[in-house]
Design a protein around this motif. Structure first.
Motif, short mmCIF file in Angstrom:
data_model
loop_
_atom_site.label_atom_id
_atom_site.label_comp_id
_atom_site.label_asym_id
_atom_site.label_seq_id
_atom_site.Cartn_x
_atom_site.Cartn_y
_atom_site.Cartn_z
N GLY A 119 46.08 51.65 29.07
CA GLY A 119 46.77 50.41 29.38
C GLY A 119 47.60 49.97 28.20
N ALA A 120 48.27 48.84 28.35
CA ALA A 120 49.10 48.34 27.26
C ALA A 120 48.25 47.93 26.07
CB ALA A 120 49.94 47.16 27.75
N LEU A 121 47.13 47.24 26.35
CA LEU A 121 46.25 46.74 25.30
C LEU A 121 44.79 46.94 25.66
CD1 LEU A 121 47.91 43.28 24.45
CD2 LEU A 121 47.96 45.32 23.01
N SER A 122 43.97 47.09 24.65
CA SER A 122 42.52 47.05 24.80
C SER A 122 41.97 46.12 23.74
CB SER A 122 41.91 48.45 24.64
OG SER A 122 42.25 49.29 25.72
N VAL A 123 40.84 45.49 24.03
CA VAL A 123 40.21 44.58 23.08
C VAL A 123 38.82 45.09 22.74
CG1 VAL A 123 39.38 42.23 22.65
CG2 VAL A 123 41.51 42.58 23.91
N VAL A 124 38.60 45.33 21.46
CA VAL A 124 37.28 45.72 20.96
C VAL A 124 36.68 44.51 20.26
CG1 VAL A 124 35.99 47.23 19.41
CG2 VAL A 124 37.95 48.13 20.69
N ARG A 125 35.45 44.18 20.61
CA ARG A 125 34.80 42.98 20.08
C ARG A 125 33.60 43.35 19.22
NH1 ARG A 125 33.28 39.27 24.74
NH2 ARG A 125 35.35 38.35 24.46
N LEU A 126 33.47 42.68 18.07
CA LEU A 126 32.28 42.79 17.22
C LEU A 126 31.64 41.43 17.09
CD1 LEU A 126 34.71 44.65 15.53
CD2 LEU A 126 32.58 45.41 14.48
N ILE A 132 46.32 43.57 16.35
CA ILE A 132 46.24 42.12 16.13
C ILE A 132 44.76 41.74 16.14
CG2 ILE A 132 46.74 39.85 17.09
CD1 ILE A 132 49.34 40.96 18.16
N VAL A 133 44.34 41.08 15.06
CA VAL A 133 42.92 40.75 14.88
C VAL A 133 42.75 39.23 14.90
CG1 VAL A 133 41.00 40.80 13.27
CG2 VAL A 133 42.41 42.83 13.57
N THR A 134 41.70 38.78 15.56
CA THR A 134 41.34 37.36 15.54
C THR A 134 39.88 37.25 15.11
OG1 THR A 134 42.82 36.98 17.41
CG2 THR A 134 41.34 35.19 16.81
N PHE A 135 39.66 36.44 14.09
CA PHE A 135 38.31 36.23 13.56
C PHE A 135 37.81 34.85 13.96
CE2 PHE A 135 35.98 34.44 9.73
CZ PHE A 135 34.74 34.97 10.09
N PHE A 136 36.61 34.80 14.54
CA PHE A 136 35.97 33.53 14.92
C PHE A 136 34.72 33.36 14.06
CE2 PHE A 136 38.25 35.19 18.56
CZ PHE A 136 38.94 34.09 19.04
N GLU A 137 34.75 32.34 13.22
CA GLU A 137 33.65 32.13 12.27
C GLU A 137 32.50 31.39 12.95
OE1 GLU A 137 33.22 30.68 7.62
OE2 GLU A 137 34.79 29.80 8.89
N ALA A 138 31.28 31.84 12.66
CA ALA A 138 30.09 31.17 13.20
C ALA A 138 30.03 29.73 12.69
CB ALA A 138 28.85 31.93 12.78
N PRO A 139 29.58 28.79 13.51
CA PRO A 139 29.07 28.97 14.88
C PRO A 139 30.14 28.76 15.96
CG PRO A 139 28.61 26.75 14.15
CD PRO A 139 29.36 27.41 13.02
N GLU A 166 27.82 33.58 16.55
CA GLU A 166 27.82 34.40 15.34
C GLU A 166 29.27 34.63 14.90
OE1 GLU A 166 24.02 37.22 16.63
OE2 GLU A 166 26.07 37.88 17.05
N ASP A 167 29.46 35.29 13.75
CA ASP A 167 30.81 35.74 13.40
C ASP A 167 31.27 36.75 14.44
OD1 ASP A 167 30.93 34.20 11.15
OD2 ASP A 167 30.65 35.82 9.71
N VAL A 168 32.45 36.53 14.99
CA VAL A 168 32.99 37.42 16.02
C VAL A 168 34.38 37.88 15.60
CG1 VAL A 168 33.86 37.55 18.40
CG2 VAL A 168 31.66 36.45 17.93
N VAL A 169 34.66 39.16 15.79
CA VAL A 169 35.97 39.74 15.54
C VAL A 169 36.47 40.37 16.82
CG1 VAL A 169 37.22 41.59 14.34
CG2 VAL A 169 35.62 40.14 13.08
N GLU A 170 37.70 40.05 17.20
CA GLU A 170 38.32 40.68 18.37
C GLU A 170 39.55 41.45 17.90
OE1 GLU A 170 38.97 37.78 21.44
OE2 GLU A 170 36.83 37.67 21.92
N ILE A 171 39.55 42.74 18.18
CA ILE A 171 40.63 43.63 17.75
C ILE A 171 41.44 44.03 18.98
CG2 ILE A 171 41.20 45.83 16.64
CD1 ILE A 171 38.46 45.65 15.22
N SER A 172 42.70 43.59 19.04
CA SER A 172 43.60 43.98 20.13
C SER A 172 44.41 45.19 19.67
CB SER A 172 44.55 42.82 20.49
OG SER A 172 43.81 41.72 20.98
N CYS A 173 44.08 46.34 20.21
CA CYS A 173 44.75 47.58 19.84
C CYS A 173 45.53 48.12 21.04
CB CYS A 173 43.75 48.61 19.34
SG CYS A 173 42.47 49.06 20.56
N HIS A 174 46.29 49.18 20.83
CA HIS A 174 46.97 49.82 21.95
C HIS A 174 45.91 50.42 22.89
CE1 HIS A 174 50.41 49.60 19.12
NE2 HIS A 174 51.07 49.37 20.25
N GLY A 175 46.21 50.36 24.20
CA GLY A 175 45.21 50.71 25.20
C GLY A 175 45.05 52.20 25.43
N SER A 176 44.93 52.95 24.37
CA SER A 176 44.67 54.39 24.47
C SER A 176 43.17 54.64 24.33
CB SER A 176 45.41 55.15 23.36
OG SER A 176 44.84 56.42 23.14
#
Length: 442
Positions: free
Chosen positions: A14-21, A62-69, A75-85
């Motif tokens: 797809g165009a984009l995929s999101v990986v979450r930590l 494109i990365v977005t960091f969400f600081e706890a809480p 918790e601390d959350v990181v969402e990484i928007s990468c190309h959808g390969s």
């Protein structure tokens, strides 16, 4: 608690995929993967990901960091928007795991959110239902519950039950004094209020479960009566193969359509007849299996020929069968001579609105509605029913002037049942069973 990682968007290209930590090391892992040292919380940052060992470029992301809480999970959350390969996604997840993250289990992000007080169990289940919603109406209902509407309604009832329990517990401390009539009447009024509200929610499940689970409809009949053509017409696209050769449909074919906001799962089946063809026989066997599992059976007959449609051999399904007289566009004589049923033409579309109404009409006793708050979850419905029983028992004990302890016992049970809906009194084993039905990455 370990840091977890998973793909949060559907798998595939797809165009984009999101990986979450999510976890205490989420930001540390992100910094190891990038050359960026500072990430402003809740701000999208364009950066490059590199393999931690070889330093080879993985992707520009494109990365977005969400600081706890202040995050989904608390918790601390990181969402990484990468190309959808799929290859890029795999590299991002593998690199995160090499740096200490563990692969998330089904629903683990939501489970952590529940544990950290970011949502309750009813809201978590509603998010799952929102993801799985098959119609706009079902999605709207799930969205209402995800925002806490059901939880707020239940909180009102639980507060009122607690008010009654406090009064009765206080009376137990002063056994020499009976409750004055005015207080007894007040307690009864409160309990009747809760009983009415809980009962209304429980009754809404008749409509709610249809929004969530849908109606299973099997299309059956003899070969060449237009079953697959009718299936395609209801789908409003050519999904099933249609030919003039009897026995073209060899297997069951299922698709979901939206009928008045209710998801209807249509199943096209093989024509029912005696045959020596092994493949066709297997198809007919599967057809009967589909008829057994269906909520509604559409028995299609050819209105253009004078055939004995009773020969279909479906007497055992009479209680859920709707006779559909097809090909009325070819009828040369009056409709009064046709078998009694819903008159349609799969070719011209005549009568299809009547057929859709008849499918929903089979559930007329369920008072199908899409407005207002509906209970869509069988687990919620079961707990509401149990709470009703306990509240009724408490009212009987109150009317019969039994001791406060006899009234309190069912009220505590009712409070526990309502608490299990939102997760306050749900055991760890039940939580694990519920979250096992969630998708990974949510």
């Amino acid at each position: 608690m370990s840091t977890i990682v998973a793909l949060s968007t559907p798998p595939g290209s797809g165009a984009l995929s999101v990986v979450r930590l999510s976890g205490t090391n989420a930001l540390k892992i992100l910094k190891r993967l990038t050359s960026t040292l500072d990430f402003t919380p809740r701000t999208a940052t364009l950066t490059k990901l590199h393999h931690p060992d070889s330093n080879d470029l993985i992707d520009e992301v494109i990365v977005t960091f969400f600081e706890a809480p202040h995050s989904l999970t608390g918790e601390d959350v990181v969402e990484i928007s990468c190309h959808g390969s799929p290859s890029v996604v795999r590299q991002v997840i593998d690199a995160s795991r090499n740096l200490g993250a563990t692969l998330a289990g089904p629903g683990e992000f939501s489970l952590r959110a529940l544990s950290n007080g970011k949502m309750n169990l009813a809201q978590a289940e509603a998010i799952r239902d929102l993801i799985a919603a098959r119609t706009e109406t079902a999605a709207k209902q799930a969205a209402r519950q995800a925002t806490g509407e059901l939880s707020k309604r239940l909180a009102e009832f639980k507060t009122r039950l607690l008010d009654v329990i406090v009064v009765l517990e206080s009376a137990v401390e002063f056994v020499e004094d009976d409750l004055p009539p005015t207080q007894t009447n007040q307690i009864k009024e409160w309990l009747l209020f809760v009983l009415s509200g809980v009962g209304a929610l429980a009754e809404s499940y008749q409509s709610g479960h249809l929004l969530r689970d849908g109606i299973q409809v099997a299309i059956t009949g003899k070969p060449n009566v237009g079953k697959s053509s009718l299936f395609n017409s209801l789908m409003e696209r050519d999904r099933a193969i249609v030919t003039a050769v009897p026995g073209t449909t060899r297997d069951t074919l299922s698709e979901t359509i939206d009928v008045g906001g209710i998801p209807v799962v249509l199943t096209d089946t093989a024509g029912l007849r005696q045959t020596t063809d092994d493949v066709e026989s297997l198809g007919i066997e599967r057809a009967y299996r589909a008829l057994n599992e269906a909520d509604v059976v559409l028995l299609v007959v050819d209105g253009s020929v004078n055939a004995d449609w009773h020969e279909a051999g479906l007497n055992s399904f009479d209680h859920k069968t709707q006779v559909v007289v097809n090909k009325i566009d070819l009828v040369q004589y009056g409709h009064s001579d046709l078998p009694q049923g819903i008159l349609v033409s799969a070719k011209t579309g005549e009568g299809l609105d009547d057929l859709r109404a008849a499918i929903l009409g089979a559930f007329r006793g369920s008072a199908i509605q899409a407005d207002g708050l509906l209970v869509t979850n069988a687990r919620h419905h079961e707990h509401l029913q149990q709470a009703k029983i306990e509240i009724k028992e408490a009212l009987v004990a109150l009317d019969e002037h039994r001791s406060e302890e006899m009234i309190l016992a069912p009220l505590h049970n009712a409070l526990r049942y309502l608490g299990e809906i939102t997760g306050e009194t749900t055991t760890e084993a039940i939580l694990s069973q519920i979250f096992a039905t969630f998708c990974i990455g949510k």
